[in-house]
Design a protein around this motif. Structure first.
Motif, PDB file in Angstrom:
ATOM      1  N   ASP A  21       0.833  -1.201   0.000  1.00  0.00           N
ATOM      2  CA  ASP A  21       0.000   0.000   0.000  1.00  0.00           C
ATOM      3  C   ASP A  21       0.869   1.254   0.000  1.00  0.00           C
ATOM      4  O   ASP A  21       2.048   1.211   0.358  1.00  0.00           O
ATOM      5  N   ASN A  53      -4.208   7.625  -0.545  1.00  0.00           N
ATOM      6  CA  ASN A  53      -3.824   6.262  -0.170  1.00  0.00           C
ATOM      7  C   ASN A  53      -4.179   5.318  -1.304  1.00  0.00           C
ATOM      8  O   ASN A  53      -5.264   5.410  -1.877  1.00  0.00           O
ATOM      9  N   TYR A  93      -4.240   1.162  -2.245  1.00  0.00           N
ATOM     10  CA  TYR A  93      -4.163  -0.198  -1.711  1.00  0.00           C
ATOM     11  C   TYR A  93      -4.086  -1.177  -2.881  1.00  0.00           C
ATOM     12  O   TYR A  93      -4.818  -1.038  -3.870  1.00  0.00           O
TER      13      TYR A  93
END
Length: 344
Positions: free
Chosen positions: A187, A203, A205
């Protein structure tokens, strides 16, 4: 004489370390919050409450810390809309310091999360969303953050507060059931300070899931026990104080947050199935997302040096897509939040 000097220096160093350990006192904060979610502009009798009886963080030692949160959602009308759901999350962190001869900071995190229903816009981890999609309630995760933020120069326009490449492993399981799943991934977590009161978060992932039981991936009966998922969370925040009393005890603010929460894509659709005969009961989604904007007017009042109370009125403007098709229309939802927090 040399040995005596070395001994004296050793005692001095030991005494300094001991004194530092003795003087450190754990500290943190706790809070409670209640939030009313009104009807979307196309609905009626769909409003509900979300109560957070406990949320907080704790600095356990100079290197160890934790945060935790428990929330309940319950409807205000009879029927299916009154069904309650809950989620609980606890995270523990350990700061390993700087990797030798580099500017890379290392930090471990252990996360435990329980969620009974996906709710858009509430910052549930994509691993836990996958657990929910395949019928599992609990997620336990370990990740190790390699933070490269110190390699980015700071200026008046942007400061990189975090830029972490993070290998992760998660184990997901059900309540009293033997079925389970595992994920392995890498990640990216990043936070940025921008000018004029803005900040941002991005972010990404990326993880592979292996499940102990096969899940239907088509209405014709195809099934699989593994799938690859990637997800993106992107948020923009704004914080501006409109008015402050002379004693600074009361502050009137305009806040904003918005973005994707999250945009998620999987290489295979996961269909709902019944355990009795593996019958497909609902369409799956190759991807889904929540795109939202949420302005807020908020009053904060300091009761004591450590305790703060607040009241906020929000307008939640959202575009939710979970069908793998074209986006749904934008919808407004009024929200009201009240809470308090205290430091210790």
């Amino acid at each position: 004489m040399k040995r005596l000097a070395i001994l004296a220096a050793s005692i001095l160093i030991l005494g300094t370390v001991t004194q530092a350990a003795e003087t450190f006192k754990p500290y943190g904060s706790v809070s409670q919050e209640a939030e009313y979610f009104g009807n979307y502009d196309t609905e009626s009798n769909k409003d509900y409450m979300r109560f957070t009886p406990i949320s907080g963080n704790l600095q356990i030692s100079e290197k160890a810390s934790a945060d935790f949160r428990g929330r309940y959602k319950f409807g205000l009308h009879d029927g299916d809309d009154k069904t309650s759901s809950s989620d609980f999350r606890a995270r523990w962190y350990y700061n390993h310091g700087t990797l030798e001869n580099t500017k890379i900071d290392l930090k471990s995190m252990v996360r435990f999360e329980k969620t009974t229903k996906y709710q858009e816009g509430v910052n549930i981890d994509p691993n836990s969303l996958m657990a929910s999609a395949i019928g599992l309630e609990y997620t336990a995760e370990y990740n190790l953050k390699f933070d490269f933020a110190k390699y980015f120069p700071s200026n008046s326009f942007i400061t990189v507060d975090q830029f972490s490449i993070t290998p992760s492993y998660a184990y997901m399981f059900g309540n009293g059931k033997a079925n389970h799943a595992q994920t392995l991934g890498v990640d990216l977590y990043s936070d940025y300070t921008l000018p004029w009161g803005f900040s941002a978060e991005l972010n990404i992932y990326s993880f592979q899931t292996w499940a102990s039981e096969r899940r239907a991936i088509s209405s014709s009966g195809q099934s699989t026990d593994n799938f690859y998922t990637t997800a993106v969370e992107a948020y923009l925040y704004y914080n501006h104080t409109l008015y402050t009393t002379e004693d600074n005890a009361t502050r009137f603010k305009f806040l904003f947050e918005g973005g994707f929460d999250p945009y998620q894509w999987s290489n295979k659709r996961v269909y709902g199935i019944t355990r009795a005969n593996d019958k497909v009961i609902s369409n799956g989604a190759e991807y889904n997302y929540t795109l939202y904007a949420e302005p807020q007017l908020r009053i904060d009042h300091t009761l004591t040096e450590t305790t703060n109370v607040y009241l906020g009125v929000k307008g939640h403007y959202t575009n939710l897509n979970t069908k793998g098709t074209s986006a749904s229309h934008w919808r407004w939802q009024p929200r009201v939040v009240v809470g308090w927090s205290t430091k210790f």
